[in-house]
Scaffold this active site. Structure first.
Site, mmCIF file in Angstrom:
data_model
loop_
_atom_site.group_PDB
_atom_site.id
_atom_site.type_symbol
_atom_site.label_atom_id
_atom_site.label_comp_id
_atom_site.label_asym_id
_atom_site.label_seq_id
_atom_site.Cartn_x
_atom_site.Cartn_y
_atom_site.Cartn_z
ATOM 1 N N HIS A 153 0.820 -1.221 0.000
ATOM 2 C CA HIS A 153 0.000 0.000 0.000
ATOM 3 C C HIS A 153 0.851 1.267 0.000
ATOM 4 C CE1 HIS A 153 -4.070 -1.762 0.671
ATOM 5 N NE2 HIS A 153 -3.319 -2.799 1.016
ATOM 6 N N ASP A 361 3.808 9.346 -1.367
ATOM 7 C CA ASP A 361 2.638 8.612 -0.894
ATOM 8 C C ASP A 361 2.381 7.442 -1.831
ATOM 9 O OD1 ASP A 361 0.424 8.132 0.699
ATOM 10 O OD2 ASP A 361 -0.271 10.214 0.610
HETATM 11 O O1 F6P Z 1 -0.621 3.646 4.263
HETATM 12 C C1 F6P Z 1 -0.264 2.446 4.857
HETATM 13 C C2 F6P Z 1 -1.146 2.119 6.044
HETATM 14 O O2 F6P Z 1 -0.811 0.856 6.533
HETATM 15 C C3 F6P Z 1 -2.618 2.156 5.670
HETATM 16 O O3 F6P Z 1 -3.031 0.982 5.049
HETATM 17 C C4 F6P Z 1 -3.235 2.450 7.011
HETATM 18 O O4 F6P Z 1 -4.475 3.065 6.899
HETATM 19 C C5 F6P Z 1 -2.251 3.394 7.621
HETATM 20 O O5 F6P Z 1 -0.988 3.063 7.082
HETATM 21 C C6 F6P Z 1 -2.341 3.393 9.144
HETATM 22 O O6 F6P Z 1 -1.303 2.781 9.739
HETATM 23 P P1 F6P Z 1 -1.272 2.177 11.220
HETATM 24 O O7 F6P Z 1 -1.879 0.820 11.141
HETATM 25 O O8 F6P Z 1 0.179 2.160 11.561
HETATM 26 O O9 F6P Z 1 -2.063 3.105 12.081
#
Ligand code: F6P
Length: 470
Positions: A153, A361
């Site tokens: 992602h 990003d």
């Molecule tokens: O952008 C990567 C990501 O893992 C997203 O899928 C997720 O919404 C965000 O980071 C939040 O991350 P964490 O689980 O560390 O709060």
């Protein structure tokens, strides 16, 4: 039909799903059976060898607990203090503690051991994100022969940034144990191919003989999206209207410039506020006629680099207030809190400018949500970083270099002065692209590729970027 098994660090919680991704994957699971596997969110004295399965709003969710030490090494350490900053090309913000890697692998092995017990031979396994790169290796070692796909992602790093990650060759070998690796953007596939073709240079601790063979792995870009039509409906819902009414009362005739991001250094928040500061400095006639709202819910706030970003942002916002605020006009509001999707849809719809300027990003779904929420008759303008994966699919946005705050300041002026005809034309192109890349099709397309047996011809989709080493 094969069951689908989704694996990710976090699993969906009860109640309305927080994002389009969770909604789309829930839909996939509801249609094909299967379950979601991940961490329970609980930290315990000893790791759980077996997953607890529970029903979450009709969805089967299997979860394991982790010990505090393992979670620290795996999540805060290796995943978020090494992989996250390196993949976002912020090598200056990496902290390397060598023991974190063992914790990262230990947790992946623990995921694999608990997951393997739940699998059937024809299940299709879809692993999500940088926390779980070694999972296929661990599952294969346990004899799992199922089709396994991985979706990243976040952006894939350039070779130099990759070489700065401890054990990078092992991590790349881990990726070669997947049948399909999906990335967000063409630039990510290109960076991957550059590594695959040249591989890492030898160091005193490793040599070129550790060449990774990617011939069995397909690498493709599947740009993720949101559900723009759901946002269009949400933006005129009573909950969104409530937010719009509340904001109109406080804004009066001022036009809203909006940013919505997790409080993360990759989002370029201090640079964004500085661009706004320059915009106000160079365009005195706009003062009192605009208001910048930055929504920035705290994230990973036990990690010192995140604390530092939060403090920097406090200071920059304070400086802009000190320079431009008047007793009866504030140039900006900065909210360190999360809002539900209906309220956000209302804010997006009201905002004359969506200011989305991450330094780097994977995709940036806020850009998709902003577009979906616009009033087609009187749409706002999207200012978008050219370093977001979204830049590849939204050429009709005003694209900026987020490091160049003069350029971003000028883009704010251009956006505010843009006539209705141009705003509509850009909106129509953006909305068409957001629909083409909607999250439901994204999930189906990834899974139709993954389900393919070796020798089957590839399903044709004109917005999956075919560029593969396989
Ligand atoms: O952008 C990567 C990501 O893992 C997203 O899928 C997720 O919404 C965000 O980071 C939040 O991350 P964490 O689980 O560390 O709060």
């Amino acid at each position: 039909m094969s069951r689908i098994v989704i694996v990710s660090n976090r699993t969906p919680a009860k109640g309305p799903a927080a994002g389009g991704l969770a909604v789309a994957l829930k839909k996939v699971l509801a249609e094909r059976q299967g379950f979601w596997f991940g961490w329970s969110g609980k930290l315990t004295e000893s790791p759980s060898p077996t997953a607890q399965i529970q029903d979450v709003d009709g969805l089967s969710v299997a979860q394991i607990d982790l010990t505090r030490d393992d979670h620290q090494a795996y999540y805060s350490g290796f995943a978020n203090s090494i992989l996250w900053p390196s993949f976002h090309l912020r090598l200056d913000l990496t902290t390397i503690e060598s023991h974190w890697y063992e914790g990262y692998r230990r947790v992946n092995a623990q995921f694999a051991a608990a997951l393997a017990k739940l699998l059937r031979p024809d299940d299709i396994i879809w692993v999500h994100d940088y926390h779980l790169i070694p999972l296929a290796t661990e599952l294969r070692q346990l004899g799992v022969r199922n089709r396994i796909g991985f979706y990243l992602h976040i952006p894939f790093p350039t070779p130099d940034a990759l070489y700065a990650i401890p054990h990078h060759t092992d991590l790349m070998r881990d990726l070669s144990h997947y049948d399909l690796v999906g990335m967000q953007a063409k630039r990510d596939v290109a960076a991957f191919l550059e590594f695959a073709e040249h591989q890492a240079p030898p160091t005193f601790a490793s040599s070129a003989k550790h060449h990774v063979d990617f011939s069995r792995t397909e690498i493709l870009a599947f740009p993720i999206g949101s559900d723009p039509d759901a946002f269009a409906s949400l933006s005129v819902s009573p909950a969104a209207q409530k937010m719009i009414t509340r904001m109109r009362r406080s804004l009066g005739d001022e036009r809203l410039i909006l940013g919505v991001d997790r409080l993360d250094y990759s989002k370029g928040l201090p640079q964004r506020v500085e661009a706004y500061e320059k915009f106000l400095a160079h365009n005195a006639s706009f003062r009192r006629g605009v208001h910048f709202l930055q929504v920035a819910p705290p994230s990973r706030d036990t990690i010192k680099e995140y604390q530092a970003t939060s403090e920097t942002l406090d200071a920059v916002c304070g400086r802009v207030m000190g320079k431009f605020a008047e007793p009866d006009w504030q140039p900006l509001t900065y909210v360190k809190r999360a809002y539900g999707q209906p309220s956000l849809a209302g804010l997006y719809r009201l905002a004359r400018v969506g200011l989305i300027t991450p330094l780097r990003d994977g995709m940036n779904l806020v850009a998709h949500e902003y577009i979906g929420s616009q009033n087609p008759e009187d749409p706002g303008v999207l200012i978008l970083s050219r370093f977001a994966g979204a830049a590849e699919i939204f050429p009709a946005a005003l694209q900026v270099n987020p490091f160049d705050t003069d350029e971003s300041a000028e883009a704010i002026r251009v956006a505010l002065e843009m006539g209705l005809e141009e705003r509509r034309a850009r909106y129509e192109a953006l909305m068409a692209a957001a629909r083409k890349h909607n999250v439901g099709d994204w999930a189906e397309e990834f899974l139709s590729h993954l389900a393919r047996k070796p020798g089957d011809s590839a399903p044709q989709h004109d917005h999956i970027y075919l560029n593969s080493v396989a």
